[in-house]
Scaffold this active site. Structure first.
Site, PDB file in Angstrom:
ATOM      1  N   ASP A  11     -41.582 -67.185 -13.775  1.00  0.00           N
ATOM      2  CA  ASP A  11     -41.219 -68.570 -13.087  1.00  0.00           C
ATOM      3  C   ASP A  11     -42.465 -69.517 -13.423  1.00  0.00           C
ATOM      4  OD1 ASP A  11     -40.297 -70.585 -11.961  1.00  0.00           O
ATOM      5  OD2 ASP A  11     -39.665 -69.484 -10.086  1.00  0.00           O
TER       6      ASP A  11
ATOM      7  N   GLU B 289     -42.138 -63.898  -6.671  1.00  0.00           N
ATOM      8  CA  GLU B 289     -41.545 -64.017  -5.376  1.00  0.00           C
ATOM      9  C   GLU B 289     -40.965 -62.836  -4.865  1.00  0.00           C
ATOM     10  OE1 GLU B 289     -39.324 -67.880  -3.133  1.00  0.00           O
ATOM     11  OE2 GLU B 289     -38.940 -67.669  -5.185  1.00  0.00           O
TER      12      GLU B 289
ATOM     13  N   HIS C 251     -32.283 -66.611  -9.444  1.00  0.00           N
ATOM     14  CA  HIS C 251     -32.680 -66.546 -10.935  1.00  0.00           C
ATOM     15  C   HIS C 251     -32.003 -65.192 -11.614  1.00  0.00           C
ATOM     16  CE1 HIS C 251     -36.358 -68.896 -10.582  1.00  0.00           C
ATOM     17  NE2 HIS C 251     -36.000 -68.918  -9.336  1.00  0.00           N
TER      18      HIS C 251
END
Length: 272
Positions: free
Chosen positions: A159, A42, A262
């Site tokens: 992820d 991301e 995260h």
């Protein structure tokens, strides 16, 4: 880079936007880490949008694979040594330029950065996630056979946006109908481990523990209450998984010190 390059420590983290993470502390973390390889997800940035110290940090080789759609997805690999080869995508035309998967050969180990779609029940996003999963599992089967035939190993870091077990999220009872903990998603991840034969490295090291969580929502007091999810994995071929000797989630000391929602998941392996 020479062919006998060894990889001993691998770290993975969803940065929730690389530009923002760089401003909040990612670069300081990168400068301090002992990892040989760092996988990012991301990133949500094109190379031209990033400062030189992000795309050309001293001592690192950077593979940046943004999504064609600006501001979405994006994966990256930072390695101490230059990769022998880099491959983008996994053969699915729909996701070829989606910034979801990149892998690099580093000596006898291939390290991949994966950002599996997050999904949302009852929306096209969930349909996209399921199409991705349907295409990705056969690729994992094929790639394991290929690397093992070459006497090599593979670890897919990233992820995965699925909590596999009840021990992988704090409020599992309230999330049984939520994307990321749906029965069919969990069953798919079981197929990765059972049919495809990969190993969830952190769970193998901590078979009976709750967590360790790697993502906490920014909403409410999820971080302070440790109401997290374990959705960031290092998923390895058995030969490499057997060489894992330690793992840790690098959880920030406080909510204010977080540079992403995260935390990095880091594994130490016995070098090959």
């Amino acid at each position: 880079m020479v062919a006998n390059t060894t990889i001993s420590t691998v770290s993975t983290v969803n940065v929730n936007g690389l530009r923002a993470a760089a401003r909040k502390g990612f670069l300081e973390w990168l400068g301090a880490t002992a990892a040989d390889v760092v996988c990012l997800q991301e990133t949500r940035a094109q190379r031209s949008q990033l400062a030189a110290e992000v795309v050309e940090p001293a001592g690192w080789h950077v593979v940046l694979e943004p999504a064609a759609t600006k501001g979405r997805a994006g994966v990256a690999l930072y390695s101490r040594v230059e990769p022998d080869a880099v491959r983008v995508g996994f053969g699915a035309a729909e996701f070829a330029d989606a910034g979801r998967y990149v892998e690099a050969d580093l000596g006898r180990v291939t390290v991949a950065s994966l950002y599996l779609p997050s999904g949302e029940v009852g929306t096209p996003r969930q349909e996209e996630k399921e199409r991705f999963m349907a295409a990705f599992l056969p690729y994992l089967v094929r790639r394991r056979a290929e690397v093992e035939a070459q006497g090599r190993e593979l670890v897919v870091c990233g992820d995965w946006n699925i909590a596999h077990r009840e021990a992988d999220l704090k409020n599992w009872r309230n999330n049984r109908a939520t994307s990321g903990f749906l029965p069919k998603e969990r069953a798919w991840l079981s197929r990765v481990f059972e049919e495809a034969g990969y190993v969830d490295v952190v769970r193998a090291l901590f078979p009976d523990e709750v967590g360790p969580y790697s993502w906490w929502s920014y909403r409410g007091r999820a971080f302070d209450n440790d109401a997290g999810w374990r959705i960031d994995y290092q998923v390895a071929t058995p030969g490499l998984a057997q060489r894992a000797k330690a793992a840790r989630v690098e959880r920030a000391e406080s909510h204010e010190l977080r540079w992403s929602d995260h935390a990095p998941v880091t594994v130490d392996y016995v070098p090959m």
